[in-house]
Motif scaffolding. Structure first.
Motif, PDB file in Angstrom:
ATOM      1  N   MET A   1       0.761  -1.207  -0.172  1.00 51.52           N
ATOM      2  CA  MET A   1      -0.137   0.038  -0.123  1.00 51.52           C
ATOM      3  C   MET A   1       0.982   1.062  -0.064  1.00 51.52           C
ATOM      4  N   THR A   2       0.645   2.094  -0.691  1.00 47.34           N
ATOM      5  CA  THR A   2       1.458   3.500  -0.741  1.00 47.34           C
ATOM      6  C   THR A   2       1.190   4.310   0.367  1.00 47.34           C
ATOM      7  N   THR A   3       2.356   4.428   1.101  1.00 53.57           N
ATOM      8  CA  THR A   3       2.403   5.179   2.171  1.00 53.57           C
ATOM      9  C   THR A   3       3.182   6.541   2.004  1.00 53.57           C
ATOM     10  N   PHE A   4       3.989   6.799   1.015  1.00 52.61           N
ATOM     11  CA  PHE A   4       4.754   8.125   0.451  1.00 52.61           C
ATOM     12  C   PHE A   4       4.242   8.339  -0.911  1.00 52.61           C
ATOM     13  N   VAL A   5       3.853   9.843  -0.963  1.00 51.74           N
ATOM     14  CA  VAL A   5       3.740  10.186  -2.330  1.00 51.74           C
ATOM     15  C   VAL A   5       4.042  11.797  -2.571  1.00 51.74           C
ATOM     16  N   ASP A   6       5.008  11.757  -3.611  1.00 50.19           N
ATOM     17  CA  ASP A   6       5.876  13.331  -3.855  1.00 50.19           C
ATOM     18  C   ASP A   6       5.270  13.654  -5.014  1.00 50.19           C
ATOM     19  N   ARG A   7       4.344  13.450  -5.559  1.00 50.56           N
ATOM     20  CA  ARG A   7       3.706  14.139  -6.765  1.00 50.56           C
ATOM     21  C   ARG A   7       2.506  13.886  -7.068  1.00 50.56           C
ATOM     22  N   VAL A   8       1.422  14.898  -7.034  1.00 51.28           N
ATOM     23  CA  VAL A   8       0.139  14.565  -7.351  1.00 51.28           C
ATOM     24  C   VAL A   8      -0.558  15.632  -7.956  1.00 51.28           C
ATOM     25  N   GLU A   9      -1.491  15.466  -8.578  1.00 54.38           N
ATOM     26  CA  GLU A   9      -2.290  16.478  -9.566  1.00 54.38           C
ATOM     27  C   GLU A   9      -3.491  16.824  -8.469  1.00 54.38           C
ATOM     28  N   LEU A  10      -3.723  18.315  -8.330  1.00 54.50           N
ATOM     29  CA  LEU A  10      -4.630  18.518  -7.499  1.00 54.50           C
ATOM     30  C   LEU A  10      -5.556  19.539  -8.288  1.00 54.50           C
ATOM     31  N   HIS A  11      -7.056  19.189  -7.916  1.00 51.46           N
ATOM     32  CA  HIS A  11      -8.081  20.058  -8.765  1.00 51.46           C
ATOM     33  C   HIS A  11      -8.708  20.965  -7.653  1.00 51.46           C
ATOM     34  N   VAL A  12      -8.329  22.070  -7.734  1.00 47.54           N
ATOM     35  CA  VAL A  12      -8.604  23.047  -6.588  1.00 47.54           C
ATOM     36  C   VAL A  12      -9.940  23.836  -7.215  1.00 47.54           C
ATOM     37  N   ALA A  13     -10.746  24.255  -6.434  1.00 47.53           N
ATOM     38  CA  ALA A  13     -11.910  25.194  -6.942  1.00 47.53           C
ATOM     39  C   ALA A  13     -12.317  26.186  -5.652  1.00 47.53           C
ATOM     40  N   ALA A  14     -12.194  27.664  -5.752  1.00 44.62           N
ATOM     41  CA  ALA A  14     -12.468  28.387  -4.880  1.00 44.62           C
ATOM     42  C   ALA A  14     -13.841  28.781  -4.637  1.00 44.62           C
ATOM     43  N   GLY A  15     -14.330  29.274  -3.727  1.00 44.36           N
ATOM     44  CA  GLY A  15     -15.672  29.580  -3.589  1.00 44.36           C
ATOM     45  C   GLY A  15     -16.337  30.541  -4.415  1.00 44.36           C
ATOM     46  N   ASN A  16     -17.439  30.577  -4.831  1.00 43.44           N
ATOM     47  CA  ASN A  16     -18.200  31.681  -5.623  1.00 43.44           C
ATOM     48  C   ASN A  16     -18.690  32.781  -4.713  1.00 43.44           C
ATOM     49  N   GLY A  17     -18.833  33.942  -5.155  1.00 40.09           N
ATOM     50  CA  GLY A  17     -19.219  34.964  -4.585  1.00 40.09           C
ATOM     51  C   GLY A  17     -20.672  34.995  -4.352  1.00 40.09           C
ATOM     52  N   GLY A  18     -21.381  35.443  -3.391  1.00 40.89           N
ATOM     53  CA  GLY A  18     -22.706  35.549  -3.362  1.00 40.89           C
ATOM     54  C   GLY A  18     -23.276  36.387  -4.185  1.00 40.89           C
ATOM     55  N   HIS A  19     -24.645  36.367  -4.514  1.00 39.68           N
ATOM     56  CA  HIS A  19     -25.156  37.337  -5.267  1.00 39.68           C
ATOM     57  C   HIS A  19     -25.711  38.609  -4.563  1.00 39.68           C
ATOM     58  N   GLY A  20     -25.709  39.699  -4.975  1.00 37.49           N
ATOM     59  CA  GLY A  20     -26.362  40.846  -4.472  1.00 37.49           C
ATOM     60  C   GLY A  20     -27.563  40.782  -4.388  1.00 37.49           C
ATOM     61  N   CYS A  21     -28.486  41.565  -3.519  1.00 35.31           N
ATOM     62  CA  CYS A  21     -29.927  41.645  -3.262  1.00 35.31           C
ATOM     63  C   CYS A  21     -30.347  42.838  -3.922  1.00 35.31           C
ATOM     64  N   ALA A  22     -31.610  42.510  -4.590  1.00 31.83           N
ATOM     65  CA  ALA A  22     -32.372  43.779  -5.002  1.00 31.83           C
ATOM     66  C   ALA A  22     -33.685  43.808  -4.310  1.00 31.83           C
ATOM     67  N   SER A  23     -33.826  44.966  -3.283  1.00 28.80           N
ATOM     68  CA  SER A  23     -34.903  45.062  -2.411  1.00 28.80           C
ATOM     69  C   SER A  23     -35.009  46.549  -2.223  1.00 28.80           C
ATOM     70  N   VAL A  24     -36.311  46.747  -1.767  1.00 24.75           N
ATOM     71  CA  VAL A  24     -36.815  48.285  -1.699  1.00 24.75           C
ATOM     72  C   VAL A  24     -37.430  48.105  -0.048  1.00 24.75           C
TER      73      VAL A  24
END
Length: 478
Positions: free
Chosen positions: A1-24
């Motif tokens: 079983m693999t216990t040491f890894v020194d090279r990986v491909e990582l898929h990262v995704a930052a969070g989306n910004g929240g939508h503004g609100c249209a209110s009166v």
């Protein structure tokens, strides 16, 4: 079983910004409360941080997809959305971050060093922030921007001062176990070491780290054996130590030939030509080993190598070797330039830089590229006519329409804003007027309606006048 890894491909995704609100704002006895829509929250970043307690990339090998949380949308009563939480990913010291093309993005060395792998999206502005003297009650809000998503490659290059290289079973693991407190696996069969082992050595006032790199064999630089997987771990070392087995059982091998073959593999890998070399003749406690060491030592010294005869089992010659390596490491450290404090480089925008470009692509088709236009498009709700009109106003003020006219664009020509794989395409019609005076009810913009013929406009205007007269006659006082 693999216990040491020194090279990986990582898929990262930052969070989306929240939508503004249209209110009166709505409150009893306050019919004209005004806009009160809050801004959306910022999306969380994906941040890589060096952690000394982490020594492998194994966790990212099993879970390569990582995503930060999104920002929350704004709400009425000027309530702003909550920001997304940053996702902090600990990585080992010496991790190199590369993009999909192999270009180095960051070299993370030192506890606490950080790199933002994915930038969170901005939150959209609510209609309270979009209100102005001309647009007192906007019927729209801006959308939150999507977070940055990309694929990166993490490569671990061991941060050590001394690298022990040599054939499998040459005694590298035994040597590091007696020079330091490291406890690597030791056995009398090839490829005992399957992962780099690190040890800390103290010699006088100098403290340095020593790495036991898995065994190299001929063809390692082309992927044969285990060498190619671990050759990157010798790149940061200040000195290379060749461990030669003077008591090898194979009749077709001798220490000098082993040295030449390992040097050939290091030369083919590249980038290690200027590193000082030291040769260690190991297992001199064996009678045949001592005789062979005395025989080949003059030849090695004639080549310019510093040669040490040691025995990891009998603890012979270890002190001399330890202090010699400490001197080399100390000299290399002193020769390095002193690192200056991080300086902030300010590059002001050029006077003639409009912030966007307009290029003609084919007949009657143009593409607009630029940070601001592309960001504004991502923030626009195209289901709201007033929001689209607001986008048209922003593009006009930036000078996009003038640039399109200068480039030769005509009415109904195709215009794309953004890259080929993610662009908004529309048929362009030059705007003759812009501003709040063109707005109708909230969420509408008269400029986006189909133009009516002049005769139709006159008939509609006369009908509206007649209707107003009838209303006046019906309710006027007698």
């Amino acid at each position: 079983m693999t216990t040491f890894v020194d090279r990986v491909e990582l898929h990262v995704a930052a969070g989306n910004g929240g939508h503004g609100c249209a209110s009166v704002h709505r409150e009893k006895f306050k019919p004209l409360g005004g806009p009160d829509g809050g801004n959306g929250g910022r999306g969380g970043d994906v941040i890589l941080v060096v952690d000394q307690d982490v020594t492998t990339l194994l966790d990212y090998h099993h879970h390569p997809h990582r995503k930060a949380t999104n920002g929350q949308p704004g709400a009425g009563d000027n309530r702003e959305g909550k920001n997304g939480k940053d996702l902090v990913l600990p990585v080992p010291d010496g991790t190199v971050v590369l993009d999909g093309n192999g270009e180095v993005l960051a070299d993370l060395i030192g506890q606490g060093t950080t790199f933002v792998a994915g930038q969170g999206g901005r939150g959209g502005l609510g209609n309270a922030a979009l209100a102005s003297a001309r647009r007192k009650a906007p019927g729209f809000a801006l959308l939150g921007e999507p977070g940055e998503a990309r694929d990166i490659v993490l490569e671990l290059k061991t941060v050590a001062d001394v690298a022990l290289v040599g054939y499998p079973s040459a005694g590298k693991s035994s040597l590091i176990s007696v020079l330091s407190a490291a406890k690597p696996k030791i056995a009398d069969y090839p490829f005992t070491t399957l992962v780099p082992n690190l040890g800390v050595v103290t010699a006088g006032s100098t403290v340095y780290t020593i790495a036991d790199v898995p065994g190299l064999i001929p063809g390692a630089s082309q992927g044969k054996g285990l060498g190619l997987e671990f050759l990157r771990h010798v790149e940061r070392c200040e000195v290379l130590v060749h461990i030669l087995d003077t008591a090898a059982l194979e009749s077709d091998r001798d220490p000098v030939s082993d040295l030449d073959l390992i040097e050939e593999e290091l030369a083919q890998y590249g980038g290690l030509e200027n590193r000082p070399r030291v040769v260690v003749l190991n297992k001199v406690d064996v009678p045949d080993g001592k005789d062979l060491a005395d025989m080949i030592r003059p030849d090695l010294e004639e080549r310019g190598y510093r040669v040490f005869e040691v025995s990891a089992v009998a603890h012979l010659g270890l002190k001399e070797l330890s202090y010699a390596l400490a001197d080399i490491v100390a000299t290399a450290r002193a020769a390095k330039p002193v690192q200056e404090a991080t300086r902030i480089v300010i590059r002001p925008q050029a006077v003639d830089d409009a912030g966007f470009t307009v290029t003609e692509e084919g007949e009657h088709f143009y593409r607009v590229r630029g940070e601001k236009p592309e960001r504004w498009v991502r923030q626009t709700d195209f289901n709201n006519d007033e929001a689209v009109g607001y986008l048209a106003d922003r593009l006009s003020r930036l000078g996009v329409e003038d640039a399109l006219l200068k480039a030769g664009a005509r009415a109904m020509d195709g215009v794309a804003i953004g890259p080929e794989d993610n662009a908004v395409v529309f048929d362009w019609e030059p705007t003759m007027a812009a501003g709040a005076e063109m707005l109708g009810r909230r969420g509408e913009d008269h400029r986006l309606e189909a133009p009516r013929p002049a005769a139709q406009r006159r008939r509609d205007r006369d009908a509206e006048r007649d209707e107003a007269s009838e209303e006046y006659e019906r309710f006027r006082p007698f």
